[in-house]
Design a protein around this motif. Structure first.
Motif, mmCIF file in Angstrom:
data_model
loop_
_atom_site.group_PDB
_atom_site.id
_atom_site.type_symbol
_atom_site.label_atom_id
_atom_site.label_comp_id
_atom_site.label_asym_id
_atom_site.label_seq_id
_atom_site.Cartn_x
_atom_site.Cartn_y
_atom_site.Cartn_z
ATOM 1 N N GLN A 102 0.731 -1.081 -0.033
ATOM 2 C CA GLN A 102 -0.082 -0.040 0.016
ATOM 3 C C GLN A 102 0.825 1.144 0.004
ATOM 4 N N GLY A 103 1.899 1.312 -0.743
ATOM 5 C CA GLY A 103 2.847 2.425 -0.798
ATOM 6 C C GLY A 103 3.850 2.524 0.007
ATOM 7 N N TRP A 104 4.033 1.601 1.028
ATOM 8 C CA TRP A 104 5.121 1.509 2.156
ATOM 9 C C TRP A 104 5.966 0.358 1.630
ATOM 10 N N HIS A 105 7.150 0.306 2.014
ATOM 11 C CA HIS A 105 8.014 -0.694 1.861
ATOM 12 C C HIS A 105 8.503 -0.994 3.105
ATOM 13 N N GLN A 106 7.943 -2.242 3.327
ATOM 14 C CA GLN A 106 8.455 -3.042 4.678
ATOM 15 C C GLN A 106 9.602 -3.945 4.595
ATOM 16 N N ARG A 147 0.982 -9.056 -2.430
ATOM 17 C CA ARG A 147 0.672 -7.701 -1.912
ATOM 18 C C ARG A 147 0.399 -6.840 -3.007
ATOM 19 N N MET A 148 0.401 -7.276 -4.566
ATOM 20 C CA MET A 148 0.200 -6.596 -5.560
ATOM 21 C C MET A 148 -1.207 -6.735 -6.006
ATOM 22 N N ASP A 149 -1.691 -5.574 -6.585
ATOM 23 C CA ASP A 149 -2.982 -5.267 -6.756
ATOM 24 C C ASP A 149 -3.197 -6.038 -8.351
ATOM 25 N N ASN A 150 -2.430 -5.646 -9.097
ATOM 26 C CA ASN A 150 -2.492 -6.427 -10.531
ATOM 27 C C ASN A 150 -1.269 -7.095 -10.690
ATOM 28 N N PRO A 151 -0.821 -8.328 -10.438
ATOM 29 C CA PRO A 151 0.234 -8.805 -10.782
ATOM 30 C C PRO A 151 0.514 -9.235 -12.197
ATOM 31 N N PRO A 152 1.785 -9.025 -12.772
ATOM 32 C CA PRO A 152 2.008 -8.945 -14.185
ATOM 33 C C PRO A 152 2.035 -10.347 -14.748
ATOM 34 N N HIS A 153 2.162 -11.487 -13.705
ATOM 35 C CA HIS A 153 2.446 -12.668 -14.096
ATOM 36 C C HIS A 153 1.576 -13.631 -13.126
#
Length: 220
Positions: A102-106, A147-153
């Motif tokens: 969500q825009g943060w890097h954990q 964690r991705m909304d639209n994974p590329p694969h």
């Protein structure tokens, strides 16, 4: 830059365990000799336990005492299964690994490495370690994917892609090494790095290890 050695965080009692197992084996032999009436089933159970302990002690004695060696030319990983080597000149970036959310890097307890040329690394890695990396680090790729909304694969395509990989020189890699090369490409796309080093292998924090390796990288 002087050569530095990174040891595992927990030192195993290699010699002590071997001595204990040998002493137990001798003690069992003396007990059987001095007390012939002892039940054979009890002797068999004790003997099995001692032999198991002896095998563990021997395997531990064969394990390297180092996790990594850092020289002015390269970083090298050591393990009982083999290792890998990467020249500083072939490393583009070393940094603390993170997972976007969500825009943060954990931050996560891993160090990421991004290479310039996969072929050189693939030529220097032990196949058993390539398999270990594929198994142990797939959780990172899966976590980034979730964690991705639209994974590329699709996750299955990324985890099990064994398409032949062609290096810069035209050399073709197949099997495990091709799968590792493809996995590194997916890792870079989703995580920013090609492969990772777990903090469990280090005798210091990931931040300290990154700082140390970056000094070698800058001096190369």
């Amino acid at each position: 830059m002087e050569t530095r050695y990174i040891k595992p965080p927990i030192s195993k009692p290699r010699g002590l365990l071997l001595i204990i197992s040998l002493a137990a084996f001798i003690a069992l032999g003396l007990t059987v000799f001095l007390v012939p009436a002892i039940k054979s089933a009890a002797v068999a159970i004790l003997l099995l336990a001692i032999v198991t302990l002896l095998i563990i002690a021997i395997k531990q004695a064969q394990e390297p005492e180092l996790s990594f060696t850092l020289t002015f030319m390269h970083i090298q990983f050591h393990s009982p299964s083999g290792g890998w080597l990467a020249r500083w000149k072939n490393i583009a970036e070393i940094g603390p690994a993170t997972i976007a959310n969500q825009g943060w890097h954990q931050p996560i307890p891993w160090v990421g490495i991004r290479l310039k040329d996969y072929e050189e690394f693939l030529d220097a890695i032990c196949p058993r370690i390539a398999s270990k990396i594929l198994l142990e680090q797939r959780a990172l790729l899966f976590l980034a994917y979730k964690r991705m909304d639209n994974p590329p694969h699709e996750i299955e395509d990324m985890l099990f892609d064994d398409t032949h990989y062609i290096g810069r020189s035209g050399k073709t890699f197949k099997g495990l090494l091709a799968m590792l090369a493809n996995r590194m490409q997916y890792n870079r796309e989703l995580l920013g790095y090609d492969f990772f080093i777990s903090e469990d292998l280090l005798d210091r924090s990931t931040e300290d290890f990154v700082g140390l390796t970056r000094r070698y990288l800058a001096a190369s």
